[in-house]
Write a protein that holds these residues in place. Structure first.
Motif, mmCIF file in Angstrom:
data_model
loop_
_atom_site.group_PDB
_atom_site.id
_atom_site.type_symbol
_atom_site.label_atom_id
_atom_site.label_comp_id
_atom_site.label_asym_id
_atom_site.label_seq_id
_atom_site.Cartn_x
_atom_site.Cartn_y
_atom_site.Cartn_z
ATOM 1 N N CYS A 1 0.825 -1.209 0.000
ATOM 2 C CA CYS A 1 0.000 0.000 0.000
ATOM 3 C C CYS A 1 0.861 1.260 0.000
ATOM 4 C CB CYS A 1 -0.954 0.010 1.189
ATOM 5 S SG CYS A 1 -0.141 -0.064 2.802
ATOM 6 N N LEU A 2 2.067 1.179 0.570
ATOM 7 C CA LEU A 2 2.961 2.328 0.570
ATOM 8 C C LEU A 2 3.327 2.702 -0.859
ATOM 9 C CD1 LEU A 2 3.228 1.393 3.588
ATOM 10 C CD2 LEU A 2 5.599 2.156 3.470
ATOM 11 N N ASP A 3 3.595 1.692 -1.668
ATOM 12 C CA ASP A 3 3.947 1.946 -3.061
ATOM 13 C C ASP A 3 2.756 2.466 -3.857
ATOM 14 O OD1 ASP A 3 6.487 0.963 -2.506
ATOM 15 O OD2 ASP A 3 5.999 -1.072 -3.131
ATOM 16 N N ALA A 4 1.555 2.018 -3.501
ATOM 17 C CA ALA A 4 0.358 2.393 -4.263
ATOM 18 C C ALA A 4 -0.142 3.795 -3.940
ATOM 19 C CB ALA A 4 -0.756 1.391 -3.999
ATOM 20 N N CYS A 5 0.131 4.285 -2.735
ATOM 21 C CA CYS A 5 -0.411 5.584 -2.317
ATOM 22 C C CYS A 5 0.264 6.725 -3.072
ATOM 23 C CB CYS A 5 -0.220 5.773 -0.810
ATOM 24 S SG CYS A 5 -0.873 7.363 -0.222
ATOM 25 N N PRO A 6 -0.491 7.533 -3.820
ATOM 26 C CA PRO A 6 0.122 8.582 -4.631
ATOM 27 C C PRO A 6 0.595 9.793 -3.839
ATOM 28 C CG PRO A 6 -2.256 8.691 -4.833
ATOM 29 C CD PRO A 6 -1.953 7.460 -4.019
ATOM 30 N N THR A 7 0.186 9.906 -2.590
ATOM 31 C CA THR A 7 0.589 11.068 -1.802
ATOM 32 C C THR A 7 1.374 10.688 -0.552
ATOM 33 O OG1 THR A 7 -1.564 11.041 -0.668
ATOM 34 C CG2 THR A 7 -1.350 12.475 -2.602
ATOM 35 N N ASP A 8 1.855 9.460 -0.496
ATOM 36 C CA ASP A 8 2.630 8.980 0.659
ATOM 37 C C ASP A 8 1.896 9.253 1.969
ATOM 38 O OD1 ASP A 8 4.762 8.039 -0.912
ATOM 39 O OD2 ASP A 8 5.678 10.019 -0.974
ATOM 40 N N ALA A 9 0.611 8.934 1.983
ATOM 41 C CA ALA A 9 -0.211 9.169 3.170
ATOM 42 C C ALA A 9 -0.198 7.989 4.129
ATOM 43 C CB ALA A 9 -1.658 9.464 2.757
ATOM 44 N N ILE A 10 0.501 6.921 3.765
ATOM 45 C CA ILE A 10 0.565 5.742 4.627
ATOM 46 C C ILE A 10 1.965 5.637 5.217
ATOM 47 C CG2 ILE A 10 0.269 3.240 4.768
ATOM 48 C CD1 ILE A 10 -1.593 3.431 2.360
ATOM 49 N N PHE A 11 2.009 5.470 6.514
ATOM 50 C CA PHE A 11 3.288 5.389 7.223
ATOM 51 C C PHE A 11 3.492 3.971 7.726
ATOM 52 C CE2 PHE A 11 5.750 5.617 11.185
ATOM 53 C CZ PHE A 11 6.899 6.254 10.726
ATOM 54 N N TYR B 1 2.089 14.492 -4.344
ATOM 55 C CA TYR B 1 2.146 13.566 -5.464
ATOM 56 C C TYR B 1 3.424 13.775 -6.273
ATOM 57 C CZ TYR B 1 0.993 11.297 -9.901
ATOM 58 O OH TYR B 1 1.021 10.522 -11.039
ATOM 59 N N GLN B 2 3.761 15.030 -6.523
ATOM 60 C CA GLN B 2 4.979 15.318 -7.277
ATOM 61 C C GLN B 2 6.220 14.832 -6.530
ATOM 62 O OE1 GLN B 2 4.315 19.543 -7.785
ATOM 63 N NE2 GLN B 2 3.478 19.267 -9.847
ATOM 64 N N ALA B 3 6.230 15.007 -5.207
ATOM 65 C CA ALA B 3 7.351 14.519 -4.399
ATOM 66 C C ALA B 3 7.407 12.991 -4.433
ATOM 67 C CB ALA B 3 7.221 15.021 -2.966
ATOM 68 N N HIS B 4 6.226 12.366 -4.381
ATOM 69 C CA HIS B 4 6.153 10.898 -4.433
ATOM 70 C C HIS B 4 6.718 10.390 -5.750
ATOM 71 C CE1 HIS B 4 4.366 6.840 -4.137
ATOM 72 N NE2 HIS B 4 3.967 7.028 -5.388
ATOM 73 N N ARG B 5 6.359 11.028 -6.837
ATOM 74 C CA ARG B 5 6.846 10.609 -8.153
ATOM 75 C C ARG B 5 8.355 10.766 -8.266
ATOM 76 N NH1 ARG B 5 3.920 12.504 -13.430
ATOM 77 N NH2 ARG B 5 5.341 10.902 -14.178
ATOM 78 N N ALA B 6 8.859 11.860 -7.714
ATOM 79 C CA ALA B 6 10.302 12.089 -7.762
ATOM 80 C C ALA B 6 11.046 11.005 -6.991
ATOM 81 C CB ALA B 6 10.633 13.466 -7.197
ATOM 82 N N ARG B 7 10.535 10.672 -5.803
ATOM 83 C CA ARG B 7 11.180 9.629 -5.009
ATOM 84 C C ARG B 7 11.056 8.267 -5.686
ATOM 85 N NH1 ARG B 7 9.143 12.688 -0.682
ATOM 86 N NH2 ARG B 7 7.206 11.510 -0.649
ATOM 87 N N SER B 8 9.897 8.012 -6.269
ATOM 88 C CA SER B 8 9.680 6.722 -6.931
ATOM 89 C C SER B 8 10.618 6.554 -8.120
ATOM 90 C CB SER B 8 8.227 6.604 -7.407
ATOM 91 O OG SER B 8 7.342 6.625 -6.317
ATOM 92 N N SER B 9 10.843 7.641 -8.838
ATOM 93 C CA SER B 9 11.733 7.600 -9.990
ATOM 94 C C SER B 9 13.164 7.316 -9.559
ATOM 95 C CB SER B 9 11.663 8.927 -10.749
ATOM 96 O OG SER B 9 12.557 8.926 -11.839
ATOM 97 N N GLN B 10 13.587 7.961 -8.480
ATOM 98 C CA GLN B 10 14.946 7.780 -7.989
ATOM 99 C C GLN B 10 15.169 6.378 -7.437
ATOM 100 O OE1 GLN B 10 15.326 10.884 -5.100
ATOM 101 N NE2 GLN B 10 15.373 12.535 -6.607
ATOM 102 N N ALA B 11 14.096 5.803 -6.876
ATOM 103 C CA ALA B 11 14.236 4.490 -6.241
ATOM 104 C C ALA B 11 13.663 3.367 -7.093
ATOM 105 C CB ALA B 11 13.547 4.507 -4.882
ATOM 106 N N ALA B 12 13.524 3.588 -8.405
ATOM 107 C CA ALA B 12 12.878 2.610 -9.276
ATOM 108 C C ALA B 12 13.561 1.251 -9.216
ATOM 109 C CB ALA B 12 12.859 3.119 -10.709
ATOM 110 N N ASP B 13 14.878 1.242 -9.276
ATOM 111 C CA ASP B 13 15.601 -0.034 -9.256
ATOM 112 C C ASP B 13 15.448 -0.735 -7.912
ATOM 113 O OD1 ASP B 13 16.424 0.402 -11.820
ATOM 114 O OD2 ASP B 13 18.337 1.309 -11.232
ATOM 115 N N ALA B 14 15.563 0.044 -6.828
ATOM 116 C CA ALA B 14 15.483 -0.553 -5.493
ATOM 117 C C ALA B 14 14.079 -1.049 -5.196
ATOM 118 C CB ALA B 14 15.904 0.465 -4.442
#
Length: 203
Positions: free
Chosen positions: A99-109, A165-178
């Protein structure tokens, strides 16, 4: 394409259309996010009645910007319902992190193998966490009473959701391989699922 759309610079129009969307990033419109829907409205003439979170007020705003006639919300995209937020039953959460990966606004901790919780002010009610939860421990809870659409959501909340959402996308892009699922992670999830099923069976 309407004269109103032709008479405006595409970039400016896209920005105005995008700003009129609620930024819940729920994908109910049929596009991957609000920006993609805005681009489709401007470039492809996509109908403006495909955003349930925006509801009738949202359609009216888009009609005023694009020149497209306002029409009822397309039921194929969902209904204009009261705003809800996700709530996790922590007793059943297995800490799989899906669910952490699915949440577009990183609202799940939360973190791997530990229970997760929802940070309510950051939840847009997109429901994208529901289908990925393997133990169905997430539910949606009404937080706006009878208010729907823009009556249940503010411009400030939309701006905050977009920024997250924009911050989430940026982090997701940087951590795509991991973030790529590995056999080890799959094994951990499978073991946690088996344990959760056994507990449910006992209950």
């Amino acid at each position: 394409m309407s004269q109103a759309i032709v008479s405006q610079a595409p970039g400016d129009l896209k920005a105005r259309v995008h700003a009129a969307l609620p930024q819940t990033q729920c994908t109910r419109c049929g596009y991957p996010d609000c920006a993609a829907y805005a681009a489709a409205i401007v470039a492809e003439g996509a109908p403006i009645n495909q955003c349930p979170p925006g509801g009738a007020e949202g359609i009216a705003r888009l009609a005023a910007i694009t020149g497209q006639p306002a029409s009822p919300l397309n039921p194929a995209n969902g209904a204009e319902d009261p705003r809800a937020v996700a709530v996790i039953d922590e007793a059943w959460c297995i800490g799989c992190t899906l669910c952490l990966d699915a949440c577009p606004t990183d609202a799940i901790f939360g973190s791997n193998k530990l229970m997760h919780t929802v940070i309510e002010p950051h939840c847009t009610g997109c429901e994208l966490c529901l289908p990925v939860c393997p133990v169905d421990c997430i539910a949606m809870v009404n937080v706006s009473g009878t208010d729907t659409g823009w009556a249940a959501w503010s411009g400030q909340q939309a701006g905050q959701a977009l920024a997250r959402y924009q911050a989430h996308r940026a982090r997701s892009s940087q951590a795509a391989d991991a973030a790529e699922a590995s056999p080890a992670k799959n094994a951990v999830i499978a073991a946690a699922l088996a344990k959760a099923r056994a507990l449910r069976k006992q209950a």
